[in-house]
Design a protein around this motif. Structure first.
Motif, PDB file in Angstrom:
ATOM      1  N   TYR A 165       7.784  -4.721  -0.777  1.00  0.00           N
ATOM      2  CA  TYR A 165       6.336  -4.610  -0.570  1.00  0.00           C
ATOM      3  C   TYR A 165       5.641  -4.115  -1.840  1.00  0.00           C
ATOM      4  CZ  TYR A 165       1.871  -2.611   0.853  1.00  0.00           C
ATOM      5  OH  TYR A 165       0.533  -2.291   0.924  1.00  0.00           O
TER       6      TYR A 165
ATOM      7  N   ARG B   6       3.048  -6.385  -4.085  1.00  0.00           N
ATOM      8  CA  ARG B   6       1.654  -5.954  -4.245  1.00  0.00           C
ATOM      9  C   ARG B   6       1.299  -5.623  -5.686  1.00  0.00           C
ATOM     10  NH1 ARG B   6      -1.582  -1.353  -0.672  1.00  0.00           N
ATOM     11  NH2 ARG B   6      -3.277  -1.018  -2.164  1.00  0.00           N
ATOM     12  N   HIS B   7       2.234  -5.013  -6.419  1.00  0.00           N
ATOM     13  CA  HIS B   7       1.881  -4.493  -7.742  1.00  0.00           C
ATOM     14  C   HIS B   7       2.579  -5.193  -8.905  1.00  0.00           C
ATOM     15  CE1 HIS B   7      -0.159  -1.237  -5.667  1.00  0.00           C
ATOM     16  NE2 HIS B   7       0.951  -1.025  -4.972  1.00  0.00           N
TER      17      HIS B   7
ATOM     18  N   THR C 163     -10.467  -5.354  -1.194  1.00  0.00           N
ATOM     19  CA  THR C 163     -10.032  -6.451  -2.060  1.00  0.00           C
ATOM     20  C   THR C 163     -11.068  -6.690  -3.139  1.00  0.00           C
ATOM     21  OG1 THR C 163     -11.076  -8.089  -0.611  1.00  0.00           O
ATOM     22  CG2 THR C 163      -8.777  -7.551  -0.181  1.00  0.00           C
TER      23      THR C 163
ATOM     24  N   THR D  98      -2.393  -4.313   4.396  1.00  0.00           N
ATOM     25  CA  THR D  98      -1.073  -4.904   4.231  1.00  0.00           C
ATOM     26  C   THR D  98       0.036  -3.911   4.555  1.00  0.00           C
ATOM     27  OG1 THR D  98      -1.037  -4.341   1.863  1.00  0.00           O
ATOM     28  CG2 THR D  98      -1.914  -6.500   2.473  1.00  0.00           C
ATOM     29  N   TYR D  99      -0.225  -2.615   4.326  1.00  0.00           N
ATOM     30  CA  TYR D  99       0.812  -1.628   4.626  1.00  0.00           C
ATOM     31  C   TYR D  99       1.046  -1.537   6.124  1.00  0.00           C
ATOM     32  CZ  TYR D  99       3.905   2.276   3.713  1.00  0.00           C
ATOM     33  OH  TYR D  99       5.030   3.062   3.606  1.00  0.00           O
TER      34      TYR D  99
ATOM     35  N   SER E  96      -2.251   2.608  -4.710  1.00  0.00           N
ATOM     36  CA  SER E  96      -1.157   2.818  -3.765  1.00  0.00           C
ATOM     37  C   SER E  96      -1.071   4.289  -3.409  1.00  0.00           C
ATOM     38  CB  SER E  96       0.179   2.372  -4.361  1.00  0.00           C
ATOM     39  OG  SER E  96       1.254   2.662  -3.486  1.00  0.00           O
TER      40      SER E  96
ATOM     41  N   GLU F  85      -7.514  -1.603   2.885  1.00  0.00           N
ATOM     42  CA  GLU F  85      -7.436  -1.850   1.446  1.00  0.00           C
ATOM     43  C   GLU F  85      -8.591  -2.763   1.040  1.00  0.00           C
ATOM     44  OE1 GLU F  85      -3.720  -3.640   1.845  1.00  0.00           O
ATOM     45  OE2 GLU F  85      -2.792  -1.788   2.540  1.00  0.00           O
TER      46      GLU F  85
END
Length: 478
Positions: free
Chosen positions: A202, A206-207, A98, A11-12, A177, A96
């Motif tokens: 972002y 995400r968090h 999942t 995603t980054y 992260s 990343e």
């Protein structure tokens, strides 16, 4: 290879070329597995992968088809001086992982070769520094301290040149992260305010997705970063751990311990201890870590100001919460180490008095706290009569708790580790590994899984360090 079936996203990378650069890992020659973190592999769903699978993945070969290798750009204040462009100079984010709970875990190969941010470096990590980070990240994790972790590490025949010729190594670093304070600084100081807002959004998406539609979401993220940073450093102080290089590019937006270099646990207590031989001014001395954490949060506030709705007034109000967050967390941790479940106005004086004697006599920090509930604790001091006077007052304070002695002792043992990853233990493991013997790494890894347990088979690893331990010099190249 099984890795072709790893469920990875990146995603980054989807943020675009402004945030990172596409890179290709440069494999090491003749790679061999040093260690694999089986418990972390199980957590990520990789327990069935073979040793060879781990070697190839850690070496940047046979990557999953759905991986996308990037190096992240960031800036930072290094030893207080502004450096406008840093970035991942020897680390490559390949994707990343999942999980079923929708949590994403960055998988980053550290030591994978040159990137656009390597500057004058070679993009490599040496075996000694890789061993240090691999083991200490796991040690802190099992002490309950937020940290990046390591999935596996490899050695190689590739030569790397530092103060001496060494062999190149690599590890897979795992974290929720790798976004740093310096990431925000980079976009702020280059006046890329749209990108700065995109980065904030972002991180929140995400968090902290519950904040994504909040008008004050930047303030919410900053407040959380301040709180997590203050509490993280309180945890470092409570176990006597020094980071060594608290630059803003080494500070995680999620309050994780990141970028292990010249770190060290205290042996003999010294509030002014400097664990980094390169830190000749003592900027990052043990006692200064809480203040440096605040300084770094101030730098983050400055970076966020262009998009902070409340402006300077809001930033200052949030920054004022740092001392409160630190003091509350540190007080709880310190009282637990002394066996206090309640607070008393005399606690501060009582604790300061024993720290003063420990400072004067350089009493071993970890062994003192582990021994505090035993009759043998006074043997750690030269001036025993002075200690006995303090101890009598301390016992009266414990009696005020109104709790059973065994309950107090159990709580203290659960708050004071017996085993820490001292630098001399690491050095022994490094010396052996440099001649191809990796068994000591496995031993230390095993011990650090249960730092609060007695572990009779490893009693010698909890003893006072040898005299030569004080001669070890750990620098930024470590």
């Amino acid at each position: 290879m099984k890795y072709m079936h790893m469920n990875l996203v990146n995603t980054y990378a989807q943020l675009g070329a402004t945030f990172s650069s596409n890179v290709v890992p440069q494999p090491l020659e003749q790679p061999r597995l040093v260690h694999r973190n089986q418990s972390l592999a199980e957590q990520l769903g990789y327990a069935s992968f073979s040793d060879e699978d781990f070697v190839q993945f850690c070496n940047g070969k046979n990557l999953p088809k759905n991986s996308q290798s990037i190096a992240m750009v960031y800036a930072g204040h290094q030893f207080g001086s502004w450096v406008p462009r840093l970035g991942d100079g020897r680390a490559i984010l390949v994707g990343e992982a999942t999980k079923s709970d929708d949590t994403l875990y960055d998988l980053q190969i550290k030591g994978a070769g040159l990137t656009p941010y390597s500057r004058n470096g070679d993009g490599r990590a040496v075996l000694r520094s890789t061993i240090r980070e691999y083991l200490c990240s796991e040690a802190l994790h099992n002490l309950g301290i937020p940290t990046t972790r390591s999935l596996c590490m490899i050695d190689s025949e590739t030569l790397v040149y530092r103060e001496k010729t060494e062999t190149g190594a690599a590890m897979i670093r795992v974290a929720e992260s790798h976004v740093r304070f310096g990431t925000f600084e980079y976009f702020s100081y280059t006046k890329q305010y749209d990108a700065l807002q995109a980065l904030v959004d972002y991180v929140i998406q995400r968090h902290f997705p519950e904040w994504k539609n909040e008008e004050n979401r930047v303030e919410l993220l900053f407040t959380e970063a301040v709180k997590r940073t203050a509490e993280l450093i309180a945890q470092w102080q409570s176990v006597g751990w020094c980071h060594g290089v608290m630059n803003t590019d080494n500070m995680s937006i999620l309050g994780l311990t990141i970028d292990y270099g010249p770190f060290g646990f205290l042996d003999g207590f010294d509030a002014q201890h400097i664990c980094n031989h390169s830190d000749w001014q003592g900027r990052y001395a043990f006692s200064r870590q809480p203040d440096i954490g605040y300084w770094n949060c101030t730098a983050l506030a400055q970076a966020l100001l262009p998009i902070l709705p409340g402006g300077q007034e809001s930033a200052q109000a949030i920054l004022k919460t740092y001392p409160k967050f630190f003091a509350e967390k540190y007080s709880i941790l310190l009282r637990a180490k002394f066996g206090f479940a309640t607070a008393d106005e005399s606690d501060s004086t009582l604790i300061d008095q024993i720290f003063q004697q420990m400072q004067e006599e350089k009493t071993d920090y970890t062994i003192f706290f582990r021994s505090l509930c035993d009759d043998s604790v006074e043997n750690l001091f030269v001036d025993r009569e002075k200690f006995r006077r303090w101890y009598r007052i301390y016992q009266r304070r414990l009696n005020q708790e109104g709790r059973a002695e065994q309950d107090i002792r159990a709580g203290m043992l659960a708050s004071n580790p017996k085993y820490i990853l001292r630098n001399h233990l690491l050095q022994i493991a490094i010396d052996k590994a440099e001649v191809g013997e990796y068994s000591e790494i496995e031993t230390l890894f095993t011990i650090m899984q249960k730092p609060f347990d007695e572990q009779p088979d490893y009693e010698s690893y909890a003893e006072l360090p040898p005299g030569w331990a004080g001669e070890l010099e750990i620098s930024c190249s470590s």
